[in-house]
Design a protein around this motif. Sequence first.
Motif, PDB file in Angstrom:
ATOM      1  N   GLN A  62       0.869  -1.192   0.000  1.00  0.00           N
ATOM      2  CA  GLN A  62       0.000   0.000   0.000  1.00  0.00           C
ATOM      3  C   GLN A  62       0.891   1.222   0.000  1.00  0.00           C
ATOM      4  OE1 GLN A  62      -3.143   0.105   2.894  1.00  0.00           O
ATOM      5  NE2 GLN A  62      -3.844   2.126   2.260  1.00  0.00           N
ATOM      6  N   ALA A  63       1.266   1.636  -1.189  1.00  0.00           N
ATOM      7  CA  ALA A  63       2.246   2.721  -1.346  1.00  0.00           C
ATOM      8  C   ALA A  63       2.258   3.148  -2.808  1.00  0.00           C
ATOM      9  CB  ALA A  63       3.633   2.208  -0.949  1.00  0.00           C
ATOM     10  N   PRO A  64       2.920   4.285  -3.109  1.00  0.00           N
ATOM     11  CA  PRO A  64       3.073   4.655  -4.524  1.00  0.00           C
ATOM     12  C   PRO A  64       3.876   3.588  -5.262  1.00  0.00           C
ATOM     13  CG  PRO A  64       3.813   6.423  -3.074  1.00  0.00           C
ATOM     14  CD  PRO A  64       3.542   5.251  -2.208  1.00  0.00           C
ATOM     15  N   THR A  65       3.589   3.410  -6.534  1.00  0.00           N
ATOM     16  CA  THR A  65       4.292   2.366  -7.287  1.00  0.00           C
ATOM     17  C   THR A  65       5.798   2.635  -7.399  1.00  0.00           C
ATOM     18  OG1 THR A  65       3.735   3.529  -9.333  1.00  0.00           O
ATOM     19  CG2 THR A  65       2.275   1.716  -8.660  1.00  0.00           C
ATOM     20  N   SER A  66       6.235   3.848  -7.071  1.00  0.00           N
ATOM     21  CA  SER A  66       7.673   4.149  -7.138  1.00  0.00           C
ATOM     22  C   SER A  66       8.487   3.286  -6.165  1.00  0.00           C
ATOM     23  CB  SER A  66       7.923   5.635  -6.852  1.00  0.00           C
ATOM     24  OG  SER A  66       7.271   6.010  -5.660  1.00  0.00           O
ATOM     25  N   VAL A  67       7.830   2.646  -5.188  1.00  0.00           N
ATOM     26  CA  VAL A  67       8.582   1.798  -4.240  1.00  0.00           C
ATOM     27  C   VAL A  67       8.788   0.380  -4.781  1.00  0.00           C
ATOM     28  CG1 VAL A  67       7.567   3.063  -2.278  1.00  0.00           C
ATOM     29  CG2 VAL A  67       6.640   0.824  -2.882  1.00  0.00           C
ATOM     30  N   VAL A  68       8.110   0.060  -5.872  1.00  0.00           N
ATOM     31  CA  VAL A  68       8.108  -1.333  -6.336  1.00  0.00           C
ATOM     32  C   VAL A  68       9.510  -1.853  -6.672  1.00  0.00           C
ATOM     33  CG1 VAL A  68       7.438  -2.700  -8.381  1.00  0.00           C
ATOM     34  CG2 VAL A  68       5.696  -1.555  -7.020  1.00  0.00           C
ATOM     35  N   ALA A  69      10.314  -1.010  -7.292  1.00  0.00           N
ATOM     36  CA  ALA A  69      11.657  -1.457  -7.684  1.00  0.00           C
ATOM     37  C   ALA A  69      12.474  -1.889  -6.470  1.00  0.00           C
ATOM     38  CB  ALA A  69      12.375  -0.339  -8.430  1.00  0.00           C
ATOM     39  N   ASP A  70      12.190  -1.291  -5.295  1.00  0.00           N
ATOM     40  CA  ASP A  70      12.922  -1.657  -4.063  1.00  0.00           C
ATOM     41  C   ASP A  70      12.269  -2.811  -3.316  1.00  0.00           C
ATOM     42  OD1 ASP A  70      14.787   0.352  -4.379  1.00  0.00           O
ATOM     43  OD2 ASP A  70      13.490   1.831  -3.387  1.00  0.00           O
ATOM     44  N   ARG A  71      10.994  -3.082  -3.567  1.00  0.00           N
ATOM     45  CA  ARG A  71      10.258  -4.068  -2.761  1.00  0.00           C
ATOM     46  C   ARG A  71      10.058  -5.404  -3.481  1.00  0.00           C
ATOM     47  NH1 ARG A  71       7.071  -0.626   0.826  1.00  0.00           N
ATOM     48  NH2 ARG A  71       5.765  -2.369   1.427  1.00  0.00           N
ATOM     49  N   VAL A  72      10.231  -5.418  -4.802  1.00  0.00           N
ATOM     50  CA  VAL A  72      10.022  -6.663  -5.564  1.00  0.00           C
ATOM     51  C   VAL A  72      11.389  -7.117  -6.096  1.00  0.00           C
ATOM     52  CG1 VAL A  72       8.864  -7.689  -7.576  1.00  0.00           C
ATOM     53  CG2 VAL A  72       7.656  -5.990  -6.174  1.00  0.00           C
ATOM     54  N   LYS A  73      11.627  -8.445  -6.016  1.00  0.00           N
ATOM     55  CA  LYS A  73      12.939  -8.982  -6.401  1.00  0.00           C
ATOM     56  C   LYS A  73      13.243  -8.697  -7.878  1.00  0.00           C
ATOM     57  CE  LYS A  73      12.427 -13.065  -4.475  1.00  0.00           C
ATOM     58  NZ  LYS A  73      11.937 -14.292  -4.908  1.00  0.00           N
ATOM     59  N   PRO A  74      14.491  -8.315  -8.203  1.00  0.00           N
ATOM     60  CA  PRO A  74      14.854  -8.088  -9.608  1.00  0.00           C
ATOM     61  C   PRO A  74      14.662  -9.375 -10.430  1.00  0.00           C
ATOM     62  CG  PRO A  74      16.592  -7.296  -8.144  1.00  0.00           C
ATOM     63  CD  PRO A  74      15.614  -8.024  -7.280  1.00  0.00           C
ATOM     64  N   THR A  75      14.307  -9.215 -11.673  1.00  0.00           N
ATOM     65  CA  THR A  75      14.101 -10.310 -12.654  1.00  0.00           C
ATOM     66  C   THR A  75      13.318 -11.500 -12.083  1.00  0.00           C
ATOM     67  OG1 THR A  75      16.277 -11.282 -12.214  1.00  0.00           O
ATOM     68  CG2 THR A  75      16.141  -9.763 -14.060  1.00  0.00           C
ATOM     69  N   SER A  76      12.232 -11.202 -11.372  1.00  0.00           N
ATOM     70  CA  SER A  76      11.453 -12.276 -10.743  1.00  0.00           C
ATOM     71  C   SER A  76      10.060 -12.467 -11.356  1.00  0.00           C
ATOM     72  CB  SER A  76      11.291 -11.992  -9.246  1.00  0.00           C
ATOM     73  OG  SER A  76      10.567 -10.790  -9.043  1.00  0.00           O
ATOM     74  N   CYS A  77       9.564 -11.501 -12.103  1.00  0.00           N
ATOM     75  CA  CYS A  77       8.142 -11.544 -12.508  1.00  0.00           C
ATOM     76  C   CYS A  77       7.961 -11.945 -13.973  1.00  0.00           C
ATOM     77  CB  CYS A  77       7.501 -10.175 -12.289  1.00  0.00           C
ATOM     78  SG  CYS A  77       7.518  -9.659 -10.564  1.00  0.00           S
ATOM     79  N   ARG A  78       7.104 -12.923 -14.198  1.00  0.00           N
ATOM     80  CA  ARG A  78       6.833 -13.380 -15.570  1.00  0.00           C
ATOM     81  C   ARG A  78       5.665 -12.628 -16.199  1.00  0.00           C
ATOM     82  NH1 ARG A  78       2.459 -17.611 -15.156  1.00  0.00           N
ATOM     83  NH2 ARG A  78       2.293 -18.129 -12.951  1.00  0.00           N
ATOM     84  N   PHE A  79       4.855 -11.973 -15.369  1.00  0.00           N
ATOM     85  CA  PHE A  79       3.698 -11.220 -15.883  1.00  0.00           C
ATOM     86  C   PHE A  79       3.503  -9.983 -15.013  1.00  0.00           C
ATOM     87  CE2 PHE A  79      -0.620 -10.142 -16.977  1.00  0.00           C
ATOM     88  CZ  PHE A  79      -0.816 -10.650 -18.260  1.00  0.00           C
ATOM     89  N   VAL A  80       3.455  -8.814 -15.662  1.00  0.00           N
ATOM     90  CA  VAL A  80       3.287  -7.550 -14.934  1.00  0.00           C
ATOM     91  C   VAL A  80       2.135  -6.772 -15.594  1.00  0.00           C
ATOM     92  CG1 VAL A  80       4.390  -5.406 -14.178  1.00  0.00           C
ATOM     93  CG2 VAL A  80       5.791  -7.476 -14.492  1.00  0.00           C
TER      94      VAL A  80
END
Length: 211
Positions: free
Chosen positions: A127-145
């Motif tokens: 629950q935050a601005p999407t600008s935090v996503v790069a720090d909160r989601v693992k790099p090269t981990s998502c197959r669908f965004v």
Amino acid sequence: MSHVSQASVTTPDGEPTPLVPTTYGEVKGWFSAYDQVLFDWFLTRQNSGEGQPGDLLELGAFMGKSAIFLGRYLRPGEEFTVCDLFDSPATDDFNVAENRSSYPTLTRRGFETNYLAFHEALPTLIQAPTSVVADRVKPTSCRFVHVDASHLYEHVVTDIASSQLVATPDAVVVFDDYRSEHCPGVAAAVWTAVVTGGLHPICVSASKLYA
Ligand SMILES: C[S@@+](CC[C@H](N)C(=O)[O-])C[C@H]1O[C@@H](n2cnc3c(N)ncnc32)[C@H](O)[C@@H]1O
């Protein structure tokens, strides 16, 4: 974007309580039948055979229409992350105005009520601005965004950059409202990323670009 109210009842003490939907059709949102077919095609293909490993990510969930749909394709051991401000304030005035006019009744509780009507457990919620996503989601981990949060140019530029960091090399990244007249900033950001080589379009629908 037209305003869609959150379905709720008012308790005797005056508190609005979200109604539990009994069918998927009752969940309010902006996720066309056409795009549901395309999401199903890509996600079924990723899940078939040996499968394409990776997590799922949605930026901008509103009341969960597309998140509930995406959650059906989550496999054991994978993570589904959903980022939305819900009832938190945005960090800049333009985003505040955008959210006030388009999603004035949105609450996190409404999203959770809807999601749990169709799934046993909630996704990981940011629950935050999407600008935090790069720090909160693992790099090269998502197959669908699925990118469907703020439709303002600066925010979409950031969301594209974050998607590129967290996506696997063969991921599918979907952009909402890439050609709608009320949000030219999405088109500007998405097509710039296409022209500069960061995004490779696969197909388009009336509302979404798949890359
Ligand atoms: C178009 S709605 C999402 C629609 C949803 N995907 C569906 O299919 O119904 C956009 C959502 O983005 C959220 N949002 C707007 N600006 C945001 C920001 N800067 N960071 C995170 N979420 C934001 C809003 O709260 C709203 O829920």
